[in-house]
Design a protein around this motif. Structure first.
Motif, PDB file in Angstrom:
ATOM      1  N   MET A 181       0.833  -1.197   0.000  1.00  0.00           N
ATOM      2  CA  MET A 181       0.000   0.000   0.000  1.00  0.00           C
ATOM      3  C   MET A 181       0.868   1.247   0.000  1.00  0.00           C
ATOM      4  SD  MET A 181      -3.178  -0.444  -0.390  1.00  0.00           S
ATOM      5  CE  MET A 181      -3.976   1.066   0.172  1.00  0.00           C
ATOM      6  N   ASP A 182       2.039   1.148   0.640  1.00  0.00           N
ATOM      7  CA  ASP A 182       2.923   2.318   0.597  1.00  0.00           C
ATOM      8  C   ASP A 182       3.401   2.552  -0.826  1.00  0.00           C
ATOM      9  OD1 ASP A 182       4.427  -0.031   0.770  1.00  0.00           O
ATOM     10  OD2 ASP A 182       6.181   1.031   1.548  1.00  0.00           O
ATOM     11  N   ALA A 183       3.616   1.439  -1.552  1.00  0.00           N
ATOM     12  CA  ALA A 183       4.031   1.585  -2.950  1.00  0.00           C
ATOM     13  C   ALA A 183       2.906   2.205  -3.777  1.00  0.00           C
ATOM     14  CB  ALA A 183       4.422   0.227  -3.515  1.00  0.00           C
ATOM     15  N   VAL A 184       1.670   1.765  -3.482  1.00  0.00           N
ATOM     16  CA  VAL A 184       0.532   2.304  -4.238  1.00  0.00           C
ATOM     17  C   VAL A 184       0.396   3.803  -3.976  1.00  0.00           C
ATOM     18  CG1 VAL A 184      -1.976   2.245  -4.497  1.00  0.00           C
ATOM     19  CG2 VAL A 184      -0.717   0.121  -4.272  1.00  0.00           C
ATOM     20  N   ARG A 185       0.482   4.178  -2.703  1.00  0.00           N
ATOM     21  CA  ARG A 185       0.344   5.602  -2.403  1.00  0.00           C
ATOM     22  C   ARG A 185       1.515   6.393  -2.995  1.00  0.00           C
ATOM     23  NH1 ARG A 185      -0.202   8.303   3.499  1.00  0.00           N
ATOM     24  NH2 ARG A 185       1.960   7.642   3.663  1.00  0.00           N
ATOM     25  N   ASN A 186       2.713   5.823  -2.890  1.00  0.00           N
ATOM     26  CA  ASN A 186       3.855   6.528  -3.459  1.00  0.00           C
ATOM     27  C   ASN A 186       3.682   6.750  -4.945  1.00  0.00           C
ATOM     28  OD1 ASN A 186       5.150   6.831  -1.133  1.00  0.00           O
ATOM     29  ND2 ASN A 186       6.582   5.132  -1.406  1.00  0.00           N
ATOM     30  N   SER A 187       3.182   5.723  -5.650  1.00  0.00           N
ATOM     31  CA  SER A 187       3.078   5.945  -7.087  1.00  0.00           C
ATOM     32  C   SER A 187       2.003   6.976  -7.380  1.00  0.00           C
ATOM     33  CB  SER A 187       2.882   4.655  -7.882  1.00  0.00           C
ATOM     34  OG  SER A 187       2.004   3.804  -7.227  1.00  0.00           O
ATOM     35  N   ALA A 188       0.919   6.976  -6.583  1.00  0.00           N
ATOM     36  CA  ALA A 188      -0.113   7.996  -6.796  1.00  0.00           C
ATOM     37  C   ALA A 188       0.484   9.389  -6.607  1.00  0.00           C
ATOM     38  CB  ALA A 188      -1.277   7.788  -5.832  1.00  0.00           C
ATOM     39  N   VAL A 189       1.271   9.541  -5.553  1.00  0.00           N
ATOM     40  CA  VAL A 189       1.843  10.850  -5.257  1.00  0.00           C
ATOM     41  C   VAL A 189       2.876  11.242  -6.312  1.00  0.00           C
ATOM     42  CG1 VAL A 189       3.210  12.140  -3.589  1.00  0.00           C
ATOM     43  CG2 VAL A 189       1.364  10.678  -2.802  1.00  0.00           C
ATOM     44  N   ARG A 190       3.664  10.263  -6.727  1.00  0.00           N
ATOM     45  CA  ARG A 190       4.659  10.533  -7.769  1.00  0.00           C
ATOM     46  C   ARG A 190       4.005  11.063  -9.024  1.00  0.00           C
ATOM     47  NH1 ARG A 190       8.522   6.619  -6.086  1.00  0.00           N
ATOM     48  NH2 ARG A 190       9.691   7.871  -4.607  1.00  0.00           N
ATOM     49  N   LEU A 191       2.822  10.529  -9.335  1.00  0.00           N
ATOM     50  CA  LEU A 191       2.131  10.949 -10.545  1.00  0.00           C
ATOM     51  C   LEU A 191       1.473  12.314 -10.350  1.00  0.00           C
ATOM     52  CD1 LEU A 191       0.295   7.617 -11.433  1.00  0.00           C
ATOM     53  CD2 LEU A 191       2.405   8.490 -12.386  1.00  0.00           C
ATOM     54  N   GLY A 192       1.615  12.862  -9.161  1.00  0.00           N
ATOM     55  CA  GLY A 192       0.973  14.144  -8.892  1.00  0.00           C
ATOM     56  C   GLY A 192      -0.444  13.950  -8.393  1.00  0.00           C
ATOM     57  N   GLY A 193      -0.754  12.780  -7.874  1.00  0.00           N
ATOM     58  CA  GLY A 193      -2.107  12.511  -7.402  1.00  0.00           C
ATOM     59  C   GLY A 193      -2.122  12.215  -5.915  1.00  0.00           C
ATOM     60  N   SER A 194      -3.159  11.524  -5.473  1.00  0.00           N
ATOM     61  CA  SER A 194      -3.267  11.223  -4.054  1.00  0.00           C
ATOM     62  C   SER A 194      -4.104   9.967  -3.868  1.00  0.00           C
ATOM     63  CB  SER A 194      -3.939  12.388  -3.321  1.00  0.00           C
ATOM     64  OG  SER A 194      -5.253  12.551  -3.810  1.00  0.00           O
ATOM     65  N   LEU A 195      -4.097   9.466  -2.638  1.00  0.00           N
ATOM     66  CA  LEU A 195      -4.849   8.253  -2.319  1.00  0.00           C
ATOM     67  C   LEU A 195      -5.586   8.500  -1.014  1.00  0.00           C
ATOM     68  CD1 LEU A 195      -4.941   5.117  -3.184  1.00  0.00           C
ATOM     69  CD2 LEU A 195      -3.453   4.821  -1.236  1.00  0.00           C
ATOM     70  N   VAL A 216      10.984  13.077 -10.003  1.00  0.00           N
ATOM     71  CA  VAL A 216       9.886  12.360 -10.653  1.00  0.00           C
ATOM     72  C   VAL A 216      10.116  12.216 -12.145  1.00  0.00           C
ATOM     73  CG1 VAL A 216       8.011  12.814  -9.064  1.00  0.00           C
ATOM     74  CG2 VAL A 216       8.598  14.534 -10.750  1.00  0.00           C
ATOM     75  N   GLY A 217      10.963  13.033 -12.712  1.00  0.00           N
ATOM     76  CA  GLY A 217      11.173  12.972 -14.145  1.00  0.00           C
ATOM     77  C   GLY A 217      12.071  14.096 -14.568  1.00  0.00           C
ATOM     78  N   VAL A 218      12.085  14.330 -15.868  1.00  0.00           N
ATOM     79  CA  VAL A 218      12.974  15.357 -16.367  1.00  0.00           C
ATOM     80  C   VAL A 218      12.230  16.199 -17.397  1.00  0.00           C
ATOM     81  CG1 VAL A 218      13.939  13.874 -18.157  1.00  0.00           C
ATOM     82  CG2 VAL A 218      15.294  15.758 -17.272  1.00  0.00           C
ATOM     83  N   ALA A 219      12.531  17.476 -17.405  1.00  0.00           N
ATOM     84  CA  ALA A 219      11.891  18.380 -18.358  1.00  0.00           C
ATOM     85  C   ALA A 219      12.972  19.026 -19.192  1.00  0.00           C
ATOM     86  CB  ALA A 219      11.104  19.444 -17.615  1.00  0.00           C
TER      87      ALA A 219
END
Lengths: 144, 794
Positions: free
Chosen positions: B371-385, B517-520
């Motif tokens: 679940m921590d991975a799920v929340r982390n990926s949500a947050v990484r994408l700029g979202g939330s859980l 989170v990425g590169v621009a």
């Protein structure tokens, strides 16, 4: 099966890499460092609208630092991300079939892990390395 | 093989694959409702298409499989056989095999080995399956495709494109935009007068449009993603022996192709969890008074730039207190801390790293495992859980993700000579360095005092292990708001720019650092790393919801001890004088480009959020600056802006020292006189005249009245009424005509104002006013308003 091999210079050694993996060869200009990244990641560079992760190839293989400056890079793709693997020189393309390493050829530690085999060329035996091992970086970093 | 044949095969492969994807969900639905003729027809159509094509291309194995399936399904269609789970299993297995073969065909491989005969044998009904063998209809021969063969007409014309081609176009457009920026710089360097600017503007606006359309082309209905889970739910439910009904509600929601791939795993995890841990066994459900079949519902809604994906189950739910106990046992937090959390915050503990322990892991998934991975990926994408749960009634998990990853409004900042991008959604405000900011060390962390609140802050360069140009106290602070609500200051050397950035994924080893989170790519072609704010905050010593509870507690205690002084923001005005504004009136502090300021005729205005708001405290020197810091004031209804030339600080305001000095009020702050900006006066000016609620009727049929006079009348606080018979406070008659005048004088107007187009000063014949005698008009309008209000009062 004989495949084209690109002969490059890494950490002062002439090395063969599978040419089909290499999209292009670029001259490295400005590299943006990535703070806190593992040491073998030299930074980022851009190729048109693509951003490439620049890998210090010698460092990734755990080889001692070379006296020569790596000013070229091989553009390689892995898992949808672009990488630029630093090399000191790009020589030519040969074709040959990598054979398993012979017991009489001793490899330095760094090369052992990435070694795919040996290929016979006019200029003697060359080591063929696996580029994915370079991208994966040194072992101790993977554990971290 | 001739090239034309290759094309045909490619078309076949593509069509077959699309039909297969669409079928995944249909099959399971069909099993639930075997009499659903439409679904049956869809499946039948697919195998029929495959069979037809196989004969043509000479794929005998594929033909045998599709033929046998077609036969079995056609029996069902004729009513000779019922679709039971055995048949569905058999058909599913065959469709899987067909799918593999289609992949093989595309890759130009030989078919992989496999026992087709067993698959075909599985289609044969066992004796008990046969219904009414003497069915008189059985002998009837009909068109195998029936009415289902008729394809829906009138659809949009579409073409099929390889996704790679689309991606190439997208990256081509990105390249063009970057090349365009380079061109713009060169045109600038040439100086004006080259005549290229206009052409360049045209090209660049076309490019912008093009980028928008191409991004739209990459959108896919989210229902495609959702249907792909039907099979998983079905297989998992039967494996665990828990009957589960799976509902999908996705409407017309579309999402970026890239984003679909990124949410696929987290969603898979959540659905698995729901079946494995949420839904109870049938007997437990019955005992609890619930239907034996569990329900899982996957829904999607679009709100603005976000997609809300909900996974709801009607299973056993989670007990917030139990979760907290487990978290305490696992050492995630102390009992003390847990007591202060709301039930929702306690449920969120399952997303804390280290919450789950190995003994909870089942073969599939542990509640909390990952679940921590799920929340982390949500947050990484700029979202939330977010997690909601009622013990005994079920859980509902909401995953919020942005519509697209590709374009993120961002600011770029400089630290140790390097440029980094920060998503604008995190930015609360920007605080310029100034000697009056007060920093304290609290609990081992540097804090900055802003408007009466202590915020932790740290140096970005320090966290990244690079050398900063200035000490923290002299850096610009970007105040960032985390998803948990806590605000912290990130010290940087300066703001570079702001704008929309195309954020691209970067090497996993770089993401793995937890800082990015990425590169621009910036306008000059340089790469800029996009910061993972949550990761940076954690590295800086600020993290998670628990911490926030601690801060909230600390600040509550601090609040009790404080004297009830009014707090104020102090700053230097453009007139070089030190000023103060009470904090309660300040909505926020923003920085705007000078182009947003209008100094034209009349009062200065500021363009903010696509509206014009009055701007105070500026003079012409504002145009010499590139950027202006502005305080946005809000009285609950209107906004007013006040410009600052320099420096912001907060101070406790002792209003007993306030003294009126001429037209302004001066207060003492730290022994020095400071001009207090009177918010009341600012808002009074912004509100224009009084809104007396007086009504006015004017001949709106007349263009001059409508376009010239009406705005003036409204600006004086009148409400313009159209209804000819309604009682009004003022009626305006223009060039008194026989037809209008008697009507107006007879109507229920308290006052009649006559306007004439004949040029005369003051009141003319019959009290009429020349229409451009502005002073007289305004006076007459105000008089009538006062009269109306006096009348009301009487």
């Amino acid at each position: 099966m004989s495949a084209p091999l690109l002969i490059v210079k890494i950490a002062g050694d002439r090395i063969a890499v599978p040419a089909e993996r290499v999209h292009s060869v670029i001259e490295l200009s400005r590299i943006v460092p990535v703070p806190r990244a593992p040491r073998f990641i030299a930074g980022l560079t851009t190729l048109r609208s693509r951003t490439l992760t620049v890998i210090d190839t010698a460092c990734a293989l755990g080889l001692p630092e070379s006296t020569e400056i790596a000013e070229f890079a091989l553009v390689v793709e892995s898992d949808g991300c672009g990488y630029a693997l630093m090399v000191e020189a790009v020589e030519n393309v040969e074709s040959g079939e990598p054979a398993p390493c012979r017991p009489d050829v001793k490899l330095a530690d760094g090369w052992k892990r990435a070694a795919q085999g040996l290929v016979e060329t006019e200029a003697g035996s060359l080591l063929v390395i696996d580029l994915d091992m370079v991208i994966a970086g040194p072992l101790q970093d993977q554990a971290a | 093989m001739p090239p034309a044949m290759d094309d045909l095969i490619a078309d076949f492969v593509c069509e077959a694959r699309e039909m297969l994807e669409a079928l995944e969900g249909e099959l399971v639905e069909w099993e639930r409702d075997p009499d659903d003729r439409e679904r049956l027809d869809a499946i039948f159509r697919f195998v029929h298409t495959v069979k037809g094509n196989c004969g043509f291309f000479d794929f005998p194995r594929l033909e045998a499989l599709s033929h046998a399936t077609e036969d079995a399904l056609s029996e069902v269609r004729k009513g000779e056989r019922r679709a039971d789970s055995r048949l569905v299993d058999a058909v599913l297995a065959i469709l899987d095999r067909i799918g593999e073969m289609v992949e093989d065909i595309e890759a130009g491989r030989e078919f992989s080995e496999g026992d087709d005969a067993a698959l075909i044998a599985a289609l044969v009904p066992s004796l008990s399956d046969a219904v009414g063998e003497a069915n008189p209809q059985a002998a009837r021969t009909d068109n195998p495709l029936g009415e289902a063969a008729a394809r829906p007409t009138g659809q949009l014309r579409t073409v099929r494109l390889p996704v790679q081609l689309l991606d190439r176009v997208v990256s081509g457009v990105s390249d063009m935009i970057l090349a365009g920026n380079e061109l713009a710089r060169q045109i600038d360097a040439c100086g004006g007068g080259s005549g290229l600017e206009a052409s360049y503007k045209r090209v660049s606006s076309i490019l912008t449009d093009l980028r928008v359309s191409i991004m739209q082309a990459r959108m896919q209905p989210i229902s495609l993603l959702f249907s792909s889970y039907r099979r998983l739910v079905r297989d998992l439910a039967s494996e665990l022996g828990k009957p589960v009904a799976f509902e999908i509600e996705s409407g017309q929601v579309e999402i970026d192709r890239e984003m679909i791939e990124l949410v696929r795993e987290p969603l898979l995890h959540l659905i698995r969890n729901a079946i494995d841990h949420g839904i109870e066994l049938a007997e437990e459900r019955l005992a609890a008074g619930k239907p034996a079949i569990g329900n899982i519902r996957l829904s999607a809604r679009q709100t603005g730039n976000q997609i809300r994906i909900g996974i709801a189950d009607d299973g056993r739910g989670m007990n917030a207190d139990r979760v907290a106990e487990r978290a305490i046992a696992a050492g995630v937090l102390t009992a003390e801390q847990a007591r202060k959390l709301s039930p929702e915050q306690r449920l969120a503990l399952i997303c804390e790293p280290g919450f789950s322990t190995a003994d909870e892991v089942t073969q599939l998934s542990g509640r909390g495992v990952g679940m921590d991975a799920v929340r982390n990926s949500a947050v990484r994408l700029g979202g939330s859980l977010t997690i909601h749960s009622t013990p005994g009634a079920g859980s509902r998990i909401i995953l919020n993700v942005p519509l697209t990853l590709s374009i993120v409004p961002s600011i770029t900042v400089r630290a140790a000579g390097q440029v980094f991008a920060i998503p604008r959604s995190y930015v609360d405000e920007i605080v310029r360095p100034n000697k009056d900011l007060s920093f304290h060390n609290v609990g081992g962390m540097r804090h900055v005092l802003l408007r009466g609140h202590e915020h932790p802050c740290f140096d970005l360069a320090g966290v990244l292990g690079i050398e900063s140009e200035k000490p923290l106290d002299r850096q610009t602070l970007v105040m960032l708001k985390l998803i948990s609500g806590s605000v912290f200051g990130l010290g940087i050397d300066g703001i570079e720019d702001h704008g929309e950035l195309v954020i691209k994924p970067v090497a996993p080893r770089i993401i793995g650092t937890g800082f990015y989170v990425g590169v621009a790519q910036l306008d000059d072609g340089q790469a800029a790393l996009a910061l993972d704010i949550a990761g940076v905050a954690a590295a800086g010593g600020i993290s998670s919801d628990i911490q926030r509870a601690r801060f909230a507690e600390a600040s509550a205690q601090a609040g009790e001890g404080e004297a009830q002084l009014e707090s104020a923001i102090t700053f230097d005005g453009f007139d070089k004088r030190r000023k103060a504004i009470v904090t309660s009136a300040v909505e926020r502090l923003i920085e705007v480009g000078a182009e947003a300021v209008s100094l034209g005729a009349g009062e200065p205005q500021l363009v903010f959020d696509q509206t014009l708001i009055p701007l105070h405290g500026v003079d012409a020197s504002v145009l010499e600056r590139k950027k202006v810091s502005v305080l946005l004031l809000h009285d609950g209804e209107r906004r007013v802006a006040y410009a600052m030339s320099d420096a912001v600080d907060t101070a406790a305001l002792d209003l007993t020292t306030a003294t009126r000095a001429g037209s302004s009020t001066v207060v003492l702050i730290d022994g020095a006189p400071v001009e207090l900006v009177e918010c009341h006066a600012l808002f009074a000016a912004a509100s224009g005249g009084f809104d007396g609620g007086s009504t006015c009727r004017l001949p709106l049929g007349d263009r001059w009245c409508r376009d010239f006079l009406k705005p003036l009348v409204e600006a004086r606080g009148y409400q313009v009424v159209e209804d000819r018979d309604a009682p009004v406070d003022l009626a305006i008659v223009v060039d008194e005509r026989e037809a209008d005048a008697p009507a107006e004088s007879a109507s229920q107007a308290a006052t009649v104002l006559k306007i004439t187009s004949r040029r005369k000063r003051g009141r003319g014949a019959g009290g009429s006013i020349y229409r451009y005698d502005r002073d007289a008009l305004v006076a007459a309008l105000d008089d009538a308003q006062v009269a109306a209000q006096l009348g009301d009062a009487a």
